[in-house]
Design a protein around this motif. Structure first.
Motif, mmCIF file in Angstrom:
data_model
loop_
_atom_site.group_PDB
_atom_site.id
_atom_site.type_symbol
_atom_site.label_atom_id
_atom_site.label_comp_id
_atom_site.label_asym_id
_atom_site.label_seq_id
_atom_site.Cartn_x
_atom_site.Cartn_y
_atom_site.Cartn_z
ATOM 1 N N MET A 363 10.704 -50.706 72.818
ATOM 2 C CA MET A 363 9.284 -50.368 72.690
ATOM 3 C C MET A 363 8.449 -51.570 72.251
ATOM 4 O O MET A 363 7.259 -51.434 72.024
ATOM 5 C CB MET A 363 9.103 -49.231 71.683
ATOM 6 C CG MET A 363 9.646 -47.907 72.173
ATOM 7 S SD MET A 363 9.572 -46.656 70.884
ATOM 8 C CE MET A 363 7.804 -46.384 70.774
ATOM 9 N N GLY A 364 9.078 -52.719 72.115
ATOM 10 C CA GLY A 364 8.341 -53.927 71.727
ATOM 11 C C GLY A 364 7.931 -53.910 70.268
ATOM 12 O O GLY A 364 6.884 -54.446 69.894
ATOM 13 N N ILE A 365 8.737 -53.264 69.420
ATOM 14 C CA ILE A 365 8.430 -53.228 67.993
ATOM 15 C C ILE A 365 9.308 -54.269 67.295
ATOM 16 O O ILE A 365 10.505 -54.053 67.116
ATOM 17 C CB ILE A 365 8.689 -51.824 67.403
ATOM 18 C CG1 ILE A 365 7.852 -50.776 68.148
ATOM 19 C CG2 ILE A 365 8.388 -51.795 65.909
ATOM 20 C CD1 ILE A 365 8.138 -49.345 67.725
ATOM 21 N N PRO A 366 8.732 -55.427 66.895
ATOM 22 C CA PRO A 366 9.537 -56.452 66.243
ATOM 23 C C PRO A 366 10.064 -55.957 64.902
ATOM 24 O O PRO A 366 9.405 -55.158 64.230
ATOM 25 C CB PRO A 366 8.553 -57.612 66.030
ATOM 26 C CG PRO A 366 7.281 -57.245 66.701
ATOM 27 C CD PRO A 366 7.303 -55.776 66.978
ATOM 28 N N GLU A 367 11.252 -56.424 64.518
ATOM 29 C CA GLU A 367 11.843 -56.010 63.232
ATOM 30 C C GLU A 367 11.039 -56.574 62.048
ATOM 31 O O GLU A 367 11.166 -56.092 60.930
ATOM 32 C CB GLU A 367 13.317 -56.427 63.148
ATOM 33 C CG GLU A 367 14.237 -55.616 64.067
ATOM 34 C CD GLU A 367 14.387 -54.129 63.677
ATOM 35 O OE1 GLU A 367 15.001 -53.844 62.638
ATOM 36 O OE2 GLU A 367 13.888 -53.268 64.422
ATOM 37 N N SER A 368 10.189 -57.581 62.287
ATOM 38 C CA SER A 368 9.375 -58.137 61.186
ATOM 39 C C SER A 368 7.980 -57.500 61.143
ATOM 40 O O SER A 368 7.075 -58.012 60.502
ATOM 41 C CB SER A 368 9.248 -59.653 61.334
ATOM 42 O OG SER A 368 8.403 -59.967 62.421
ATOM 43 N N LEU A 369 7.832 -56.368 61.842
ATOM 44 C CA LEU A 369 6.517 -55.715 61.900
ATOM 45 C C LEU A 369 6.240 -54.882 60.648
ATOM 46 O O LEU A 369 7.130 -54.234 60.110
ATOM 47 C CB LEU A 369 6.435 -54.805 63.134
ATOM 48 C CG LEU A 369 5.019 -54.318 63.474
ATOM 49 C CD1 LEU A 369 4.189 -55.441 64.091
ATOM 50 C CD2 LEU A 369 5.054 -53.140 64.440
ATOM 51 N N ILE A 370 4.968 -54.917 60.231
ATOM 52 C CA ILE A 370 4.530 -54.107 59.096
ATOM 53 C C ILE A 370 3.303 -53.316 59.528
ATOM 54 O O ILE A 370 2.361 -53.888 60.101
ATOM 55 C CB ILE A 370 4.164 -55.010 57.900
ATOM 56 C CG1 ILE A 370 5.440 -55.630 57.335
ATOM 57 C CG2 ILE A 370 3.416 -54.231 56.817
ATOM 58 C CD1 ILE A 370 5.191 -56.837 56.497
ATOM 59 N N ARG A 371 3.321 -52.016 59.302
ATOM 60 C CA ARG A 371 2.117 -51.227 59.550
ATOM 61 C C ARG A 371 1.328 -51.182 58.256
ATOM 62 O O ARG A 371 1.895 -50.943 57.185
ATOM 63 C CB ARG A 371 2.479 -49.826 60.017
ATOM 64 C CG ARG A 371 1.247 -49.051 60.488
ATOM 65 C CD ARG A 371 1.597 -47.673 60.933
ATOM 66 N NE ARG A 371 2.005 -46.855 59.801
ATOM 67 C CZ ARG A 371 2.649 -45.701 59.920
ATOM 68 N NH1 ARG A 371 2.964 -45.237 61.106
ATOM 69 N NH2 ARG A 371 2.977 -45.003 58.854
ATOM 70 N N TYR A 372 0.035 -51.437 58.365
ATOM 71 C CA TYR A 372 -0.816 -51.534 57.186
ATOM 72 C C TYR A 372 -2.007 -50.605 57.404
ATOM 73 O O TYR A 372 -2.840 -50.834 58.270
ATOM 74 C CB TYR A 372 -1.245 -53.000 57.045
ATOM 75 C CG TYR A 372 -1.923 -53.385 55.752
ATOM 76 C CD1 TYR A 372 -1.186 -53.753 54.623
ATOM 77 C CD2 TYR A 372 -3.314 -53.430 55.666
ATOM 78 C CE1 TYR A 372 -1.808 -54.145 53.449
ATOM 79 C CE2 TYR A 372 -3.945 -53.818 54.493
ATOM 80 C CZ TYR A 372 -3.183 -54.183 53.393
ATOM 81 O OH TYR A 372 -3.795 -54.584 52.224
ATOM 82 N N SER A 373 -2.059 -49.513 56.648
ATOM 83 C CA SER A 373 -3.154 -48.563 56.771
ATOM 84 C C SER A 373 -4.131 -48.838 55.631
ATOM 85 O O SER A 373 -3.812 -48.634 54.461
ATOM 86 C CB SER A 373 -2.607 -47.138 56.691
ATOM 87 O OG SER A 373 -3.670 -46.214 56.581
ATOM 88 N N VAL A 374 -5.295 -49.342 56.011
ATOM 89 C CA VAL A 374 -6.262 -49.825 55.027
ATOM 90 C C VAL A 374 -6.933 -48.654 54.311
ATOM 91 O O VAL A 374 -7.441 -47.739 54.957
ATOM 92 C CB VAL A 374 -7.323 -50.695 55.735
ATOM 93 C CG1 VAL A 374 -8.309 -51.266 54.726
ATOM 94 C CG2 VAL A 374 -6.658 -51.806 56.533
ATOM 95 N N GLY A 375 -6.937 -48.707 52.998
ATOM 96 C CA GLY A 375 -7.596 -47.664 52.207
ATOM 97 C C GLY A 375 -9.066 -47.988 51.995
ATOM 98 O O GLY A 375 -9.647 -48.809 52.703
ATOM 99 N N ILE A 376 -9.667 -47.363 51.002
ATOM 100 C CA ILE A 376 -11.098 -47.590 50.756
ATOM 101 C C ILE A 376 -11.318 -48.554 49.589
ATOM 102 O O ILE A 376 -12.431 -48.683 49.080
ATOM 103 C CB ILE A 376 -11.861 -46.265 50.510
ATOM 104 C CG1 ILE A 376 -11.328 -45.542 49.259
ATOM 105 C CG2 ILE A 376 -11.781 -45.350 51.722
ATOM 106 C CD1 ILE A 376 -12.238 -44.413 48.785
ATOM 107 N N GLU A 377 -10.252 -49.254 49.153
ATOM 108 C CA GLU A 377 -10.405 -50.225 48.074
ATOM 109 C C GLU A 377 -11.383 -51.338 48.510
ATOM 110 O O GLU A 377 -11.663 -51.497 49.685
ATOM 111 C CB GLU A 377 -9.052 -50.882 47.749
ATOM 112 C CG GLU A 377 -7.957 -49.924 47.290
ATOM 113 C CD GLU A 377 -7.074 -49.450 48.436
ATOM 114 O OE1 GLU A 377 -7.492 -49.519 49.614
ATOM 115 O OE2 GLU A 377 -5.943 -48.987 48.149
#
Ligand SMILES: *Cc1c(COP(=O)(O)O)cnc(C)c1O
Length: 395
Positions: A363-377
């Motif tokens: 699926m083209g997902i690199p093992e060094s990938l990080i998902r970052y869901s930005v909050g309201i900070e």
């Protein structure tokens, strides 16, 4: 002003809640009653047989839950809406209600991990023919649709590499063969994207994410034409994947600030994506709001904001991710996304934990990938936090 004229920020607050509540209460009451009583047997019978509006039993309909259904119905400009205990409840009930032996569904490889499992493990034994296409390849998807199918299931932007699918283009192709188009709109939210207005027939949300917005309640929602929503609702009445009044209330409360939160998260995510893009420790950044992103042009056309989720690959491997993530202070390292607080994690332990390393690589997902869901900070605080953690990787 009519409810139907509300702009999104107003609908988030008021839609479904314009009637006077019991005792003049100014918020929706949590009505946790399982059953609803009638003195008049004829009225009871009329409601029970769907000839009159009302409530009978909370597995089917509930007044608190109905307010939430009305709110999403307005925000997605839909004729009808219904709800489920979770986002996966919405996805599985919709697919099983619309498909069956000999029916064919065309979808993409990059759907949410749970949806992917339905396509790979649970729909085929039910006799459903499943075709999963390369996510970015619109020509291939159109060719598969043109061979004939019953459902086209899309998700955009996708999890976790934020690929963008042209909803209008694929809805046109699907309708030429009489297929129903279902779009998972969880990542975009109705503030940034309205699939029904782009030609889709049904739109699904994991309300657990941005709609609730506080990581403290789960739910799923489905919007579309009255006929299609009824078909899925009747299936859900029997599978029993119903939303309860308490989480419905939490999601209603969260949704009142939906536009505020999404505007903030759209803006912060773009700033952070631009910051990461030029950082020497970062290999690649995936965010549809970056001009360099392959889906930028389609996203600009069909979205009014690019959303609060981005992902980035570090220079290195999974060991680098393991060194980096614990250094971040302003994140919860946890599954889920769309909360007021920033959440981060690798797909390996979050969205795509169900898949093998080989499947993720395909699926083209690199093992060094990080998902970052930005909050309201405050976004400068988030950048300072990323900066100190990334610095450690270079030295
Ligand atoms: C989380 C998520 C789901 C599943 O929702 P649950 O509420 O966890 O069942 C479906 N689709 C997308 C895009 C998601 O992010």
């Amino acid at each position: 002003m009519n409810e139907s004229d509300f702009r999104k920020g107003t609908a988030s607050v008021w839609a479904g809640e314009t009637d006077r509540f019991l005792n003049g209460a100014t918020t929706t009451p949590i009505i946790s009653s399982v059953a609803f009583s009638y003195d008049d047997l004829d009225e009871w019978h009329a409601v029970a047989t769907g000839k009159a509006d009302g409530y009978i039993y909370s597995r089917n309909t509930n007044p608190t839950v109905h307010v939430l259904e009305e709110k999403i119905r307005f925000l997605e400009s839909a004729e009808a809406a219904t709800s489920f205990a979770t986002g996966m409840g919405a996805i599985s009930n919709t697919l099983f209600a619309l498909l069956g032996p000999g029916k064919r569904v065309v979808s993409i490889k990059d759907t949410y991990g749970g949806a992917s499992r339905l396509f790979l493990d649970f729909l085929p034994p039910a006799g459903v023919i499943v075709t999963l296409c390369e996510t970015g390849n619109h020509e291939e998807i159109e060719i598969e649709i043109a061979k004939g199918c019953d459902v086209v299931y899309l998700e955009t932007p996708t999890n976790p590499t934020l690929k963008v699918i042209d909803i209008k283009r694929l809805s046109l192709a699907a309708h030429q063969v009489g297929a129903i188009v279902v779009v998972d709109n969880t990542f975009a939210t109705p503030i940034n994207q309205n699939p029904l207005l782009l030609g889709a027939d049904l739109v699904i949300h994991s309300a657990t994410k941005f709609l609730c917005g506080h990581s403290d309640a789960m739910g799923g929602l489905l919007c579309g034409s009255a006929g299609l929503v009824k078909k899925v609702f009747q299936y859900r009445e029997i599978t029993g994947a119903s939303l309860q009044a308490d989480p419905a209330y939490m999601i209603i409360r969260g949704m009142k600030t939906l536009e505020l939160r999404i505007e903030r998260q759209n803006a912060s995510a773009l700033i952070i994506a631009n910051y990461l893009k030029v950082h020497p420790a970062v290999e690649d950044v995936f965010y549809p709001g970056l001009k360099s992103h392959p889906g930028y042009d389609i996203a600009k056309e069909q979205m009014s904001g690019f959303g609060g989720v981005l992902s980035f690959a570090l220079k290195g491997n999974y060991e680098t991710v393991k060194a980096f993530l614990p250094k971040l202070k302003l994140v919860h390292l946890a599954a889920s996304l769309g909360s007021v607080s920033t959440l981060a994690g690798p797909p390996k332990t979050t969205s795509h934990v169900e898949l093998t390393e080989e499947q993720r690589a395909l699926m083209g997902i690199p093992e060094s990938l990080i998902r970052y869901s930005v909050g309201i900070e405050n976004v400068q605080d988030l950048i300072a936090d990323l900066e100190q953690a990334l610095e450690g990787l270079i030295s």
